[in-house]
Design a protein around this motif. Sequence first.
Motif, PDB file in Angstrom:
ATOM      1  N   LEU B  26      13.467  36.164  18.344  1.00  0.00           N
ATOM      2  CA  LEU B  26      13.320  34.709  18.334  1.00  0.00           C
ATOM      3  C   LEU B  26      13.355  34.125  19.738  1.00  0.00           C
ATOM      4  N   TRP B  27      14.376  34.523  20.523  1.00  0.00           N
ATOM      5  CA  TRP B  27      14.421  33.864  21.837  1.00  0.00           C
ATOM      6  C   TRP B  27      13.749  34.657  22.945  1.00  0.00           C
ATOM      7  N   ASP B  28      13.026  35.682  22.570  1.00  0.00           N
ATOM      8  CA  ASP B  28      12.247  36.406  23.571  1.00  0.00           C
ATOM      9  C   ASP B  28      11.146  35.523  24.152  1.00  0.00           C
ATOM     10  N   TRP B  29      10.458  34.827  23.292  1.00  0.00           N
ATOM     11  CA  TRP B  29       9.315  34.026  23.768  1.00  0.00           C
ATOM     12  C   TRP B  29       9.727  32.619  24.191  1.00  0.00           C
ATOM     13  N   ALA B  30      10.955  32.210  23.855  1.00  0.00           N
ATOM     14  CA  ALA B  30      11.381  30.831  24.158  1.00  0.00           C
ATOM     15  C   ALA B  30      11.187  30.445  25.636  1.00  0.00           C
ATOM     16  N   PRO B  31      11.690  31.274  26.605  1.00  0.00           N
ATOM     17  CA  PRO B  31      11.524  30.855  28.000  1.00  0.00           C
ATOM     18  C   PRO B  31      10.063  30.707  28.418  1.00  0.00           C
ATOM     19  N   TYR B  32       9.204  31.559  27.852  1.00  0.00           N
ATOM     20  CA  TYR B  32       7.785  31.442  28.216  1.00  0.00           C
ATOM     21  C   TYR B  32       7.211  30.111  27.731  1.00  0.00           C
ATOM     22  N   VAL B  33       7.631  29.704  26.541  1.00  0.00           N
ATOM     23  CA  VAL B  33       7.186  28.409  26.021  1.00  0.00           C
ATOM     24  C   VAL B  33       7.712  27.282  26.911  1.00  0.00           C
ATOM     25  N   PHE B  34       8.977  27.408  27.311  1.00  0.00           N
ATOM     26  CA  PHE B  34       9.604  26.339  28.092  1.00  0.00           C
ATOM     27  C   PHE B  34       8.950  26.147  29.461  1.00  0.00           C
TER      28      PHE B  34
END
Lengths: 277, 327
Positions: B26-34
Amino acid sequence: MQHKLTVSSIAAYAVVLGGAVIMLLPFWFMFVFATRSDAEILSVPPPIWFGNALLANLNQLLERLPYFWHNLSMSFYVATATTLANLFFCSLAGYGFAMYDFKYKGTAFAIVLGTTLLPAFLSMIPSVLIFTLFDWMNQPRALIVPGMCAAFGVFMMRQYIATAIPKDLIEAARIDGCTEFGIFWRIIVPLVTPAFGTLGLVTFIGTWNNFMSPLVVMRDMEMFTVPLALRSLAGTGQVPYGAIAAGSAIAVLPLLVMFVLASKRLIEGMTAGAVKA
Amino acid sequence: MTISSSTAVNFDPPVATMPRHRKLKLWDWAPYVFISPFFILFLIFGAFPLGFSIYLSFHQWDPAMGLEAMKWVGLENYIFVLGDDWFRQSLWNTIWIAIVSGAPQHLIAIPLAFFLNIAFGHWRNTVVGMYFLPFITSTVAIALVFNSLFSREFGVVNQLLTHLGHLPILEWVFPSTNIDWTKPEYVRWQIAFVVWWRYLGWNTVLYLAALQTIPRDLYEAALVDGATRWQQFWHVTVPLLKPMMFFAITLTLIGNLQLFEEPFILTGGTGGIGQVGKTAAMHMYNTAFVESDFGTASAVAWLLFLFIAVLTWLNNKLFNHSGLKDH
């Protein structure tokens, strides 16, 4: 600080204060001239105190720039929209860089910093083509969208979040079942409001003063921002000194108010990164 | 890192036993989105324009004719610009203004910051603010005010100068008659003065910030050794300010070589009589948006960029040789 008042130190104080007066004098004359008629401005010696021609100057200004109030609202709209977008996107990106470890993080951040080295004039010509392609010419969005997430803001928010917010806090929220965006929105955003104040001021002032972008984007006088509108006053022929001073004073006044209210925070914000560099 | 990881060891095992694989996803892609908004904006409004302007610089093109009218000309634009008298003149103007406005900025800002750092007590921030104020103001608005201050017949600057010129001792230093500041020999001085006025406070604040990081004991040690204020300044402050000098001078160099707004407003967009006040950035603007020659204008932009890059590199070399690395 203890030190004796010798002749040389008194001289140094005098020179420094004299320099400060030189820095402020143009502002002083701007406000004085705004309230004086052209004849008074051009008299010998020049007026150094306020007169009562402010309304006449404003009327003359509106005669030359019939859309001036609209230009002013355009400036407010563009600067406010850019500022709000920057607060959101820069803090989001800053949070991403400060609190996560991910692949290519170092490279990505180096690119963010590297873009600050690119001169604005390099992309000036092709930007016009892009705006034409998007049908954004003469539209405020051409001034707002490209600056919605400035590298400086990302850098500043990353620094602030990395130093001010403990990682354990994020971890705790995550264990409690908060979503990743929920953590940002409900925990980070309330905690970074001091940085929001500084970044907001810096962004607002920068956008408010921007001259080059509106110069190439805006075609109709109605769509001009204030600096661009004022510039068209300095044509050939009879120069309306009083009207120019009145318009300039209106353009500078919001910045002066902000500066008086938050000069320390503003100076620190603008020079953020300088000491660490 | 060793300390923090050793404390983390005690905490790690229970977390590892939790079913955290799904969460990791779940939070693997979060920073890339941010961080993606920055990169999306940069690709559209930064990277693509850069690439396109390089492409443009090898073409002859009037944008009014549409994209089909673009004609490949190779290095012709660059050769033309390098041989163009107007470009050389504008580059020379830029360098002149950069030096005449830039050098005094630093020569004054360093001792000024030193003095402000030890004097004025709790009034210090107010005085610093007065020097910094020009930096935040609208260039256009204030340049227009300067235009009236520098006007020939009744401008405040001329009135002040001629007033001083009529005093007995000063009469040979100051002019006795009004100066026409729009004359070719004065335009650049006027622009340089406004630029100096605008950025002096900025540099002072940078040096003040660097001064705060110099340990007080160094000054105390110098005082014990019997150093005067001047000796403290010269032998303690100046050497320790070198990294900031490098940084601040680099910023001045980059900023001054891109100078656009001040000369544009002060000369009414024309560059003045004989174009002595026309900077390279103004030349680029004129070529593109007055003469509608986008190809040549792009070549001007890249040559200017190259010039700035080379000077910045030279500045870097210069500082390394003069012992920046010692500290």
